[in-house]
Structures are given as C-alpha cells and as structure tokens.
Design a protein around this motif. Structure first.
Motif, PDB file in Angstrom:
ATOM      1  N   GLY A   1       0.820  -1.202   0.000  1.00  0.00           N
ATOM      2  CA  GLY A   1       0.000   0.000   0.000  1.00  0.00           C
ATOM      3  C   GLY A   1       0.856   1.254   0.000  1.00  0.00           C
ATOM      4  N   LEU A   2       0.186   2.386  -0.131  1.00  0.00           N
ATOM      5  CA  LEU A   2       0.872   3.676  -0.236  1.00  0.00           C
ATOM      6  C   LEU A   2       0.263   4.649   0.772  1.00  0.00           C
ATOM      7  N   ARG A   3       1.136   5.314   1.512  1.00  0.00           N
ATOM      8  CA  ARG A   3       0.646   6.281   2.499  1.00  0.00           C
ATOM      9  C   ARG A   3       0.165   7.550   1.797  1.00  0.00           C
ATOM     10  N   LEU A   4      -1.053   7.940   2.079  1.00  0.00           N
ATOM     11  CA  LEU A   4      -1.541   9.236   1.621  1.00  0.00           C
ATOM     12  C   LEU A   4      -1.398  10.204   2.795  1.00  0.00           C
ATOM     13  N   ARG A   5      -0.774  11.344   2.502  1.00  0.00           N
ATOM     14  CA  ARG A   5      -0.344  12.244   3.572  1.00  0.00           C
ATOM     15  C   ARG A   5      -1.135  13.545   3.576  1.00  0.00           C
TER      16      ARG A   5
ATOM     17  N   LEU B   1      -2.098  10.019   6.505  1.00  0.00           N
ATOM     18  CA  LEU B   1      -3.495  10.053   6.944  1.00  0.00           C
ATOM     19  C   LEU B   1      -4.089   8.651   6.948  1.00  0.00           C
ATOM     20  N   PHE B   2      -3.762   7.898   5.918  1.00  0.00           N
ATOM     21  CA  PHE B   2      -4.236   6.509   5.850  1.00  0.00           C
ATOM     22  C   PHE B   2      -3.411   5.782   4.806  1.00  0.00           C
ATOM     23  N   LEU B   3      -3.607   4.488   4.737  1.00  0.00           N
ATOM     24  CA  LEU B   3      -2.849   3.664   3.806  1.00  0.00           C
ATOM     25  C   LEU B   3      -3.722   3.335   2.599  1.00  0.00           C
TER      26      LEU B   3
ATOM     27  N   ALA C   1      -7.032   5.109  14.814  1.00  0.00           N
ATOM     28  CA  ALA C   1      -7.238   4.171  13.706  1.00  0.00           C
ATOM     29  C   ALA C   1      -6.845   4.796  12.377  1.00  0.00           C
ATOM     30  N   SER C   2      -7.100   6.082  12.230  1.00  0.00           N
ATOM     31  CA  SER C   2      -6.779   6.754  10.966  1.00  0.00           C
ATOM     32  C   SER C   2      -5.270   6.732  10.719  1.00  0.00           C
ATOM     33  N   CYS C   3      -4.489   7.085  11.740  1.00  0.00           N
ATOM     34  CA  CYS C   3      -3.030   7.128  11.560  1.00  0.00           C
ATOM     35  C   CYS C   3      -2.432   5.729  11.430  1.00  0.00           C
ATOM     36  N   ARG C   4      -3.087   4.736  11.987  1.00  0.00           N
ATOM     37  CA  ARG C   4      -2.520   3.385  11.938  1.00  0.00           C
ATOM     38  C   ARG C   4      -3.005   2.607  10.723  1.00  0.00           C
ATOM     39  N   GLY C   5      -3.740   3.267   9.858  1.00  0.00           N
ATOM     40  CA  GLY C   5      -4.129   2.615   8.607  1.00  0.00           C
ATOM     41  C   GLY C   5      -5.334   1.716   8.741  1.00  0.00           C
TER      42      GLY C   5
ATOM     43  N   ASN D   1      -5.333  -2.622  11.922  1.00  0.00           N
ATOM     44  CA  ASN D   1      -3.919  -2.464  12.279  1.00  0.00           C
ATOM     45  C   ASN D   1      -3.726  -1.994  13.718  1.00  0.00           C
ATOM     46  N   MET D   2      -4.799  -1.914  14.483  1.00  0.00           N
ATOM     47  CA  MET D   2      -4.692  -1.416  15.858  1.00  0.00           C
ATOM     48  C   MET D   2      -4.036  -2.473  16.740  1.00  0.00           C
ATOM     49  N   ARG D   3      -3.000  -2.054  17.462  1.00  0.00           N
ATOM     50  CA  ARG D   3      -2.337  -2.938  18.425  1.00  0.00           C
ATOM     51  C   ARG D   3      -2.056  -2.141  19.696  1.00  0.00           C
ATOM     52  N   ALA D   4      -1.698  -2.845  20.732  1.00  0.00           N
ATOM     53  CA  ALA D   4      -1.470  -2.184  22.024  1.00  0.00           C
ATOM     54  C   ALA D   4      -0.130  -1.463  22.062  1.00  0.00           C
ATOM     55  N   GLU D   5       0.765  -1.793  21.123  1.00  0.00           N
ATOM     56  CA  GLU D   5       2.081  -1.149  21.091  1.00  0.00           C
ATOM     57  C   GLU D   5       2.264  -0.419  19.756  1.00  0.00           C
ATOM     58  N   PRO D   6       3.161   0.567  19.729  1.00  0.00           N
ATOM     59  CA  PRO D   6       3.379   1.310  18.477  1.00  0.00           C
ATOM     60  C   PRO D   6       4.116   0.472  17.433  1.00  0.00           C
ATOM     61  N   ASP D   7       3.929   0.844  16.169  1.00  0.00           N
ATOM     62  CA  ASP D   7       4.700   0.218  15.091  1.00  0.00           C
ATOM     63  C   ASP D   7       6.162   0.641  15.206  1.00  0.00           C
ATOM     64  N   GLU D   8       7.051  -0.271  14.876  1.00  0.00           N
ATOM     65  CA  GLU D   8       8.486   0.008  15.022  1.00  0.00           C
ATOM     66  C   GLU D   8       8.923   1.172  14.134  1.00  0.00           C
ATOM     67  N   GLU D   9       8.277   1.325  12.995  1.00  0.00           N
ATOM     68  CA  GLU D   9       8.718   2.346  12.035  1.00  0.00           C
ATOM     69  C   GLU D   9       8.512   3.776  12.541  1.00  0.00           C
ATOM     70  N   VAL D  10       7.665   3.966  13.542  1.00  0.00           N
ATOM     71  CA  VAL D  10       7.413   5.339  13.997  1.00  0.00           C
ATOM     72  C   VAL D  10       8.670   5.944  14.630  1.00  0.00           C
ATOM     73  N   PHE D  11       9.607   5.096  15.043  1.00  0.00           N
ATOM     74  CA  PHE D  11      10.810   5.612  15.695  1.00  0.00           C
ATOM     75  C   PHE D  11      11.802   6.206  14.681  1.00  0.00           C
ATOM     76  N   SER D  12      11.593   5.935  13.410  1.00  0.00           N
ATOM     77  CA  SER D  12      12.520   6.466  12.411  1.00  0.00           C
ATOM     78  C   SER D  12      11.882   7.529  11.523  1.00  0.00           C
ATOM     79  N   VAL D  13      10.607   7.856  11.759  1.00  0.00           N
ATOM     80  CA  VAL D  13       9.933   8.866  10.942  1.00  0.00           C
ATOM     81  C   VAL D  13      10.397  10.259  11.354  1.00  0.00           C
TER      82      VAL D  13
END
Lengths: 150, 113
Positions: free
Chosen positions: A83-87, A97-99, B42-46, B50-62
């Motif tokens: 998928g692609l992130r739409l920002r 914003l969503f995937l 939910a919006s930010c996590r796609g 994709n909702m989980r109790a812990e953050p996605d690992e990739e958020v630490f490098s954004v």
C-alpha cells in the motif's frame, strides 16, 4: 428531659452528617487525576512555517511526464502489496493520513507539487471522499475513469 | 510493567518534548514528532485492523519536522488511564494510554527490550 433528648438527637445528626461529608470526595475525577502531576509549558508565540515543498508556478506544466493531471484517475501500483501512504501535505514531512491499498483507484484533484524529490498529487477516492490525501507519483499509474462513479 | 503509571507528565512546547516520570522511577522524553508519528488512532494506523497495544516500530525512524502536525495545541488527561493530544492541524483522535506511552519510550534501554 425532653430538651435533653432533642439536644442529643441534634448532636448525633450533626456527627453523622460530618462523617458522611468527609467520606465522599468532592469530585471523583479530581481524585483520579490527582495520581499524577500534569503540567503544560507554553511555547513562544512565533512559529515556523512548513518548508521542504514547492508550489508550481503557472508556467509549469500541470500534466506530468507520466500523463497524470488534475481530473485524471490513477491507481496505486508497485508497492508489492504494502500500500501507499496518503499524507496531509505534499512531502514525506507530513504525517500519513491513511494507507491506500495496492490497486486502489483515486481521482486526482490537485497538484502537482514538488517535495522531497517526489512529485505529489492530491487524490480523492471516488467512492469515499474521506479517503483523500497527497501521494507520491512514483507509485501511481494512469487508468481510465471508472464507469460507475456516482 | 502493566501497573506502571505516570507520577508526573510535563509537556514543554518550547522544547517540543513530552516528559513522563513513571512510578517505577523510569523517565521518558518523547519528542512531539515521535508522539505524532506514533499517534495510536485508527486513521493514523491505517485502519482498525492495524490497531495494536504497542506502536509500530517504524514510527521511531519517521522524521516529520516542525510542522503544524507536530505542534502540540492541547494535552489533557483522559480519566486516570491516558492522555489525549490535539495538534495544531486539528488532529485530536489519538488517546495514548499508559501502556502505549511506555512502549513508545524512545530511550535506548526501552528500545533494546
């Protein structure tokens, strides 16, 4: 005798009310939140503006080399199913914003804008206007307009 | 770790850091960028799937930079279990509970766990 009884009753009532008043917290929410100290330190009023993306001037072509233009329909491709992130803005500096799903079709409603070496287009899903945002053209391919768009 | 709770929460808009002192003595310092990138809504996590109790690992490098999306407008306690954050772009859906915030701690010790 009667006066003594009345006095004793009044004293008992006063004691019971006092105990009840001490036992009930004045505001349960305050009691819960008092478990930690909560502080917000304000920032200076001067704030920076977002940088890192450019708005095309009127002399720039509004159709990109891959044929994408405002009003066209595009499909997400090449993400290997991820998928692609739409920002929220035309750069990877803006949060997703969503995937968007691989193969999902969108209508191009704004752009192009340049940011982080990518060309960005503002996309809106034809069936759900809430699915909208900026996407990098690298992962978009031109498709024909869907025939069943409402 | 489930019983660990904040004893002090301090949001510093000048330094753009949210600091939390935890009941087990640990200190966490969250750059606002990380908080926004790790927004648990939910919006930010796609999506809800994709909702989980812990953050996605990739958020630490954004890297988001100093943009309205990472400027904190307001932070409030949600009951006694979480805080909610409103950003200057108007986004305010993220509710960061204690478990999630502790898992989001960017310090080296927490990241190696």
């Amino acid at each position: 005798m009667l006066a003594g009884s009345v006095g004793l009753t009044a004293m008992l009532c006063f004691l019971c009310f006092g105990v009840f008043w001490l036992a009930v917290p004045s505001n349960p929410a305050e009691t819960d939140n008092a478990a930690f100290i909560f502080t917000v330190i304000p920032a200076p009023t001067l704030t920076a503006t977002p940088e890192g993306y450019l708005t095309p001037t009127p002399t720039q072509a509004l159709v990109s080399a891959d044929g994408i233009a405002v009003g066209a329909y595009v499909q997400i491709f090449g993400t290997e199913g991820q998928g692609l992130r739409l920002r929220s803005g035309p750069s990877t500096d803006f949060p997703p914003l969503f995937l968007g799903l691989e193969a999902e079709v969108f209508k191009v409603e704004d752009g192009p804008k340049l940011g982080n070496t990518y060309t960005w287009w503002y996309l809106v899903a034809p069936y759900d206007k809430t699915r909208s945002g900026w996407a990098a053209s690298t992962y978009l391919s031109l498709v024909e307009a869907p025939t069943d768009v409402p | 770790m489930n019983d660990v709770r904040p004893v002090q929460i301090r949001a510093n808009k000048s330094e753009r850091i949210l600091g939390i002192e935890w009941s087990d003595g640990h200190s966490s310092r969250y750059p606002f960028e990380l908080l926004r990138a790790g927004c648990p809504c939910a919006s930010c996590r796609g999506g809800h799937e994709n909702m989980r109790a812990e953050p996605d690992e990739e958020v630490f490098s954004v890297k988001l930079g100093d943009v309205p999306e990472t400027r904190l407008r307001k932070i409030e306690a949600v009951g006694a279990y979480a805080v909610s954050v409103e950003w200057e772009d108007g986004h305010h859906y993220g509710i960061y509970n204690w478990h999630y915030l502790r898992a989001l701690c960017p310090c080296e010790a927490c990241r190696q766990k």
